[in-house]
Scaffold this active site. Structure first.
Site, mmCIF file in Angstrom:
data_model
loop_
_atom_site.group_PDB
_atom_site.id
_atom_site.type_symbol
_atom_site.label_atom_id
_atom_site.label_comp_id
_atom_site.label_asym_id
_atom_site.label_seq_id
_atom_site.Cartn_x
_atom_site.Cartn_y
_atom_site.Cartn_z
ATOM 1 N N GLN A 137 -37.880 64.627 -45.938
ATOM 2 C CA GLN A 137 -38.846 64.862 -47.011
ATOM 3 C C GLN A 137 -38.933 63.700 -47.987
ATOM 4 O OE1 GLN A 137 -36.311 68.275 -48.409
ATOM 5 N NE2 GLN A 137 -36.980 67.595 -50.438
ATOM 6 N N CYS A 143 -39.276 70.507 -49.815
ATOM 7 C CA CYS A 143 -38.453 71.243 -48.852
ATOM 8 C C CYS A 143 -39.135 72.528 -48.404
ATOM 9 C CB CYS A 143 -37.094 71.548 -49.449
ATOM 10 S SG CYS A 143 -37.158 72.451 -51.019
ATOM 11 N N HIS A 288 -33.432 75.506 -52.983
ATOM 12 C CA HIS A 288 -33.738 74.633 -51.849
ATOM 13 C C HIS A 288 -34.184 75.490 -50.672
ATOM 14 C CE1 HIS A 288 -33.748 71.043 -49.489
ATOM 15 N NE2 HIS A 288 -32.696 71.345 -48.755
ATOM 16 N N ASN A 308 -31.936 71.187 -42.110
ATOM 17 C CA ASN A 308 -32.358 70.648 -43.401
ATOM 18 C C ASN A 308 -33.474 69.633 -43.170
ATOM 19 O OD1 ASN A 308 -32.396 70.284 -46.151
ATOM 20 N ND2 ASN A 308 -30.430 69.228 -46.282
#
Length: 342
Positions: A137, A143, A288, A308
């Site tokens: 990102q 995110c 997140h 992630n």
């Protein structure tokens, strides 16, 4: 915040647990700057960043001694975020902001597991081909967009047997009307609502990621998929989340990633006593958004397998194992959802 040169695809010379015990901090600092192409504006900024790096270096070395002694279940490492403070990472990268979904005729249901479903003890959607490669990102709190596209990609694969890469930039630029705010944060359910209301979302090829807020350039010709709605999962119910992963696909989840250890996670099962447990916790800090793609157990400890969006040099080549069945540590099952295919 200081401005730094931060290339999206920077490579990494990993400083392992053993290396940190023998490497001089000044040598590690020089290695870090070369590895990540750091170019600071002036000597004051470099001095400030160096001090932050040394502090993070000490944290990693101290934590990894505990890891070597078996007192904690995960290790840390120097990475591309090691010249940033904990607050900078939280304020810049951790962009999950729970939002009210704008008015829409979208279908919203609550997931109820099939009592007769076969739920295996371990599962990994990568083995089935339903997970795109790790993305990055960059210096943008997007995110939530990566979590959303990951869930959409998985559902597309399960329906069509192909795995497209779906555009996060499309969501960053175009879903403001659904209460998302681009690089300043957003929520997955309003993102699914945007996709429904516009009858689609572009592919990565037709709408590449830039990591900054821009003008909306969605074009129907680049459309990959749409959704008729989304399903939510019972707040904090880890058994329901496990069943959803095993029977539905990769699931969009929000977590508490506010602790400094998350910033420099390396490997192992991440359990942090300072984490909140989710939406029913008065000290909740879900900040997140990530993608839950599997689960399992390691050395008797249950974990969630999490994708992630911080590139392959963070964590276990972009992934993290987060503690499972430990009072919903870090809130993994607190705000979980997935899109509904037509």
């Amino acid at each position: 915040m200081y401005l730094i040169h931060w290339p999206l695809g920077a490579s990494l010379v990993i400083l392992t647990t053993a290396a940190l015990s023998s490497v001089d901090p000044d040598a590690a600092w020089q290695n870090f700057k070369v590895t990540h192409g750091r170019q600071y504006r002036n000597i004051h900024e470099e001095t400030t960043r160096k001090a932050i790096f040394f502090e993070n270096f000490d944290k990693v070395a101290t934590h990894n001694k505990l890891y070597e002694e078996g007192l904690v279940g995960y290790s840390l490492k120097i990475n591309k975020y090691s010249d940033l403070t904990q607050e900078e990472v939280k304020n810049t990268l951790n962009g999950y902001k729970k939002s009210k979904v704008s008015v829409s005729n979208i279908e919203v249901i609550q997931f109820i597991p099939d009592e007769d479903a076969d739920i295996p003890d371990e599962f990994d959607w990568r083995d089935k081909g339903a997970v795109t490669p790790i993305k990055d990102q960059g210096h943008c709190g997007s995110c939530w967009a990566f979590s959303s596209t990951g869930a959409l990609e998985g559902q597309y694969f399960l329906k069509h047997g192909e795995l497209p890469s779906i555009s996060e930039q499309n969501l960053v630029d175009c879903s403001f009307e659904h209460n998302n705010i681009g690089c300043s944060g957003g929520d997955m359910n309003p993102a699914f609502t945007y996709v429904h209301d516009h009858d689609g979302i572009d592919s990565e090829d037709s709408y590449p990621y830039e990591g900054v807020d821009g003008e909306c350039r969605y074009v129907p010709s680049g459309n990959v998929t749409s959704t008729k709605g989304y399903a939510t999962i019972d707040n904090g119910n880890e058994n329901y989340l496990k069943a959803a992963i095993a029977t539905i696909g990769p699931i969009a989840v929000a977590i508490d990633a506010s602790q400094s250890e998350f910033q420099q996670y390396s490997e192992g099962i991440y359990y942090n006593e300072a984490c909140s447990s989710g939406a029913n916790d008065p000290e909740t800090e879900l900040d997140h958004a990530v993608l839950a793609i599997g689960y399992g157990s390691e050395d008797g400890q249950d974990y969630w397998l999490i994708k992630n969006s911080w590139g392959t040099t963070w964590g276990e080549e972009g992934y993290i194992k987060m503690a499972r069945n430990r009072d919903n540590n870090c809130g993994v099952a607190a705000e979980a959802s997935f899109p509904l295919n037509y």
